[in-house]
Scaffold this motif. Structure first.
Motif, short mmCIF file in Angstrom:
data_model
loop_
_atom_site.label_atom_id
_atom_site.label_comp_id
_atom_site.label_asym_id
_atom_site.label_seq_id
_atom_site.Cartn_x
_atom_site.Cartn_y
_atom_site.Cartn_z
N VAL A 105 0.83 -1.21 0.00
CA VAL A 105 0.00 0.00 0.00
C VAL A 105 0.86 1.26 0.00
CG1 VAL A 105 -1.59 1.35 1.42
CG2 VAL A 105 -2.04 -1.06 1.01
N VAL A 106 1.95 1.25 0.78
CA VAL A 106 2.85 2.40 0.80
C VAL A 106 3.44 2.64 -0.59
CG1 VAL A 106 4.99 3.32 1.78
CG2 VAL A 106 3.38 2.12 3.25
N LEU A 107 3.81 1.57 -1.28
CA LEU A 107 4.32 1.70 -2.65
C LEU A 107 3.25 2.24 -3.60
CD1 LEU A 107 6.57 -1.41 -3.41
CD2 LEU A 107 7.25 0.98 -3.36
N LEU A 108 2.05 1.69 -3.49
CA LEU A 108 0.95 2.14 -4.36
C LEU A 108 0.62 3.61 -4.12
CD1 LEU A 108 -1.60 -0.82 -4.36
CD2 LEU A 108 -0.40 0.13 -6.33
N ALA A 109 0.62 4.02 -2.85
CA ALA A 109 0.30 5.42 -2.53
C ALA A 109 1.32 6.39 -3.11
CB ALA A 109 0.21 5.59 -1.01
N GLN A 110 2.55 5.92 -3.28
CA GLN A 110 3.60 6.80 -3.82
C GLN A 110 3.64 6.78 -5.34
OE1 GLN A 110 5.33 9.03 -2.37
NE2 GLN A 110 6.66 9.56 -4.11
N TYR A 111 3.39 5.64 -5.94
CA TYR A 111 3.57 5.53 -7.40
C TYR A 111 2.27 5.32 -8.17
CZ TYR A 111 8.45 5.11 -6.10
OH TYR A 111 9.70 5.36 -5.58
N ALA A 112 1.18 5.02 -7.49
CA ALA A 112 -0.12 4.86 -8.16
C ALA A 112 -1.21 5.39 -7.24
CB ALA A 112 -0.36 3.40 -8.52
N ALA A 113 -1.06 6.65 -6.85
CA ALA A 113 -2.02 7.26 -5.92
C ALA A 113 -3.39 7.42 -6.58
CB ALA A 113 -1.52 8.62 -5.46
N LEU A 114 -4.42 7.31 -5.77
CA LEU A 114 -5.78 7.51 -6.26
C LEU A 114 -5.95 8.97 -6.67
CD1 LEU A 114 -8.55 6.01 -6.51
CD2 LEU A 114 -9.14 7.01 -4.30
N PRO A 115 -6.39 9.25 -7.90
CA PRO A 115 -6.58 10.65 -8.32
C PRO A 115 -7.50 11.40 -7.38
CG PRO A 115 -6.75 9.17 -10.20
CD PRO A 115 -6.70 8.29 -8.98
N GLN A 116 -7.26 12.69 -7.26
CA GLN A 116 -7.97 13.48 -6.27
C GLN A 116 -9.48 13.51 -6.53
OE1 GLN A 116 -6.10 17.28 -5.73
NE2 GLN A 116 -6.30 17.12 -3.53
N GLN A 117 -9.89 13.46 -7.80
CA GLN A 117 -11.31 13.54 -8.11
C GLN A 117 -12.08 12.29 -7.67
OE1 GLN A 117 -8.85 13.75 -10.31
NE2 GLN A 117 -9.24 12.60 -12.21
N TYR A 118 -11.36 11.21 -7.35
CA TYR A 118 -12.03 9.99 -6.90
C TYR A 118 -11.92 9.79 -5.39
CZ TYR A 118 -11.88 8.90 -11.88
OH TYR A 118 -12.03 8.95 -13.24
N GLN A 119 -11.35 10.73 -4.68
CA GLN A 119 -11.18 10.58 -3.25
C GLN A 119 -12.40 11.12 -2.49
OE1 GLN A 119 -7.49 12.40 -2.14
NE2 GLN A 119 -6.25 10.89 -3.21
N ILE A 120 -12.51 10.68 -1.24
CA ILE A 120 -13.65 11.08 -0.42
C ILE A 120 -13.39 12.38 0.34
CG2 ILE A 120 -14.39 8.69 -0.11
CD1 ILE A 120 -13.13 8.81 2.71
N TRP A 121 -12.12 12.82 0.39
CA TRP A 121 -11.78 13.96 1.25
C TRP A 121 -12.37 15.28 0.79
CZ3 TRP A 121 -10.74 11.31 5.17
CH2 TRP A 121 -9.98 10.14 5.08
N PRO A 122 -12.43 15.59 -0.52
CA PRO A 122 -13.12 16.83 -0.91
C PRO A 122 -14.58 16.87 -0.46
CG PRO A 122 -11.78 16.02 -2.72
CD PRO A 122 -11.77 14.95 -1.67
N LEU A 123 -15.26 15.72 -0.51
CA LEU A 123 -16.65 15.66 -0.05
C LEU A 123 -16.73 15.92 1.45
CD1 LEU A 123 -19.60 15.05 -0.73
CD2 LEU A 123 -19.13 12.63 -0.33
N LEU A 124 -15.79 15.38 2.21
CA LEU A 124 -15.77 15.61 3.65
C LEU A 124 -15.52 17.08 3.97
CD1 LEU A 124 -15.80 14.36 6.54
CD2 LEU A 124 -13.32 14.18 6.33
N ARG A 125 -14.59 17.71 3.23
CA ARG A 125 -14.33 19.13 3.45
C ARG A 125 -15.54 19.98 3.15
NH1 ARG A 125 -9.17 17.79 1.33
NH2 ARG A 125 -9.81 18.36 -0.77
N LEU A 126 -16.27 19.62 2.08
CA LEU A 126 -17.49 20.36 1.73
C LEU A 126 -18.54 20.20 2.83
CD1 LEU A 126 -19.09 21.99 -0.34
CD2 LEU A 126 -19.78 19.83 -1.40
N LEU A 127 -18.69 18.98 3.34
CA LEU A 127 -19.62 18.75 4.44
C LEU A 127 -19.24 19.57 5.66
CD1 LEU A 127 -21.94 17.15 5.80
CD2 LEU A 127 -20.25 15.36 6.32
N ALA A 128 -17.93 19.58 5.98
CA ALA A 128 -17.46 20.33 7.15
C ALA A 128 -17.72 21.83 6.99
CB ALA A 128 -15.98 20.06 7.36
N GLN A 129 -17.52 22.35 5.79
CA GLN A 129 -17.76 23.77 5.55
C GLN A 129 -19.24 24.11 5.70
OE1 GLN A 129 -16.07 24.33 1.67
NE2 GLN A 129 -13.96 24.10 2.39
#
Length: 330
Positions: A27-51
């Motif tokens: 997983v550490v290798l994948l996170a460095q060389y094949a990271a999940l693109p930002q548009q598919y991550q859950i964190w922007p949605l969480l930030r929007l909810l928090a705002q």
């Protein structure tokens, strides 16, 4: 030979740490060389909810104690359902170790920020200063509109260093100490801390609870990672810059961490910053020389070297764990 290899593989699979440790390193290798693109991550949605939550419950007409209480309740409202749902799914999973690996992969998104800083550095190199300001502003709460090329280089170095310790090192540390639920809890805290920033005057009281929790859980990573950066590059200057930064206006652990990066680059960091028109006066940490574009590019190179060093240290720890747990004949 094949029979001997099969016997060794059977012994390895009997070691409790083998499967989770191997998945962890993958997983550490994948996170460095094949990271999940930002548009598919859950964190922007969480930030929007928090705002949205902050806009609803953080009222300027309330007293500071009411704002602090609202912030603490909002923290619980966001954290508890997400953690409870994740814990329930893990209990229902037929492969809990695999579920933990997926959670860790989602929590490790430093590579995306590294690429964003690299893009901003390329814009600076082409002298597209407004584009570089817009690219850095997406990662910062401070105001970038009035920054010079030197200020943009310094902001890029600082955001790269801060994202590495928070979005990579601290996540790995809490995963190793407490498992996937601890890493997820920290990652949620980190997103909420960035959405409800104590540096913004209107959010200062509301963000009290999440800021305190975020600082507490980031503290070990700042000290450990600062020590690693200092030992990899220049430890004596790190100590000197740290001891001379008493009036920098930053917490002790942050001063230590920035002193390590300042020593590695031989350029000063920190200094005054603007938040919503309010100027925070902070002393600079490090030598008199200001960072330039070449120093931002060097910081990107150092961050990649540090990532590789951390991975090698994790591999050594995994190998030692396997040796310790290796089945012994009676």
């Amino acid at each position: 030979m094949q029979q001997l290899a099969a016997q060794y593989w059977q012994l390895l699979t009997q070691i409790p740490a083998f499967e989770p440790g191997l998945l962890f390193l993958l997983v550490v290798l994948l996170a460095q060389y094949a990271a999940l693109p930002q548009q598919y991550q859950i964190w922007p949605l969480l930030r929007l909810l928090a705002q949205r939550i902050e806009q609803k419950v953080n009222k300027s007409t309330d007293s500071q104690s009411q704002q602090r209480l609202a912030g603490a309740l909002a923290l619980a409202v966001v954290l508890l359902p997400v953690l409870l749902l994740s814990w329930t799914l893990r209990q229902l999973s037929e492969w809990p170790v695999g579920f933990d690996a997926v959670l860790l992969y989602l929590c490790l998104d430093f590579r995306n920020y590294q690429l964003q800083v690299q893009t901003a550095a390329s814009s600076l190199q082409r002298q597209q200063y407004q584009l570089a300001k817009d690219q850095l502003q997406a990662m910062l709460r401070r105001e970038c509109a009035q920054l010079s090329a030197t200020g943009l280089a310094k902001a890029g170095i600082e955001v790269l260093a801060q994202r590495q310790v928070r979005h990579a090192v601290a996540v790995l540390l809490w995963y190793l100490l407490g498992g996937a639920m601890f890493a997820l809890s920290y990652r949620l805290l980190l997103e909420l801390q960035q959405a409800w920033s104590g540096k913004i005057p209107s959010q200062r009281a509301f963000s009290g609870a999440v800021s305190a929790c975020g600082r507490l859980f980031t503290l070990p990573a700042l000290w450990l990672h600062g020590a690693l950066v200092g030992m990899l590059y220049r430890f004596q200057p790190t100590l000197r810059y740290f001891n001379s930064s008493q009036n920098a206006g930053l917490p002790t652990a942050d001063r230590w961490y920035l002193a390590a990066w300042s020593a590695a680059l031989q350029r000063n960091l920190a200094g005054p910053v603007m938040y919503q028109g309010t100027k925070l006066r902070r002393e600079r940490i490090g030598p008199p020389e200001n960072p330039q574009l070449a120093d931002l590019q060097l910081a990107l190179q150092l961050s990649r070297q540090i990532q590789r060093t951390i991975f090698l240290l994790l591999c050594c720890g995994f190998a030692l764990t396997l040796l310790y747990q290796w089945p012994r004949p009676f």
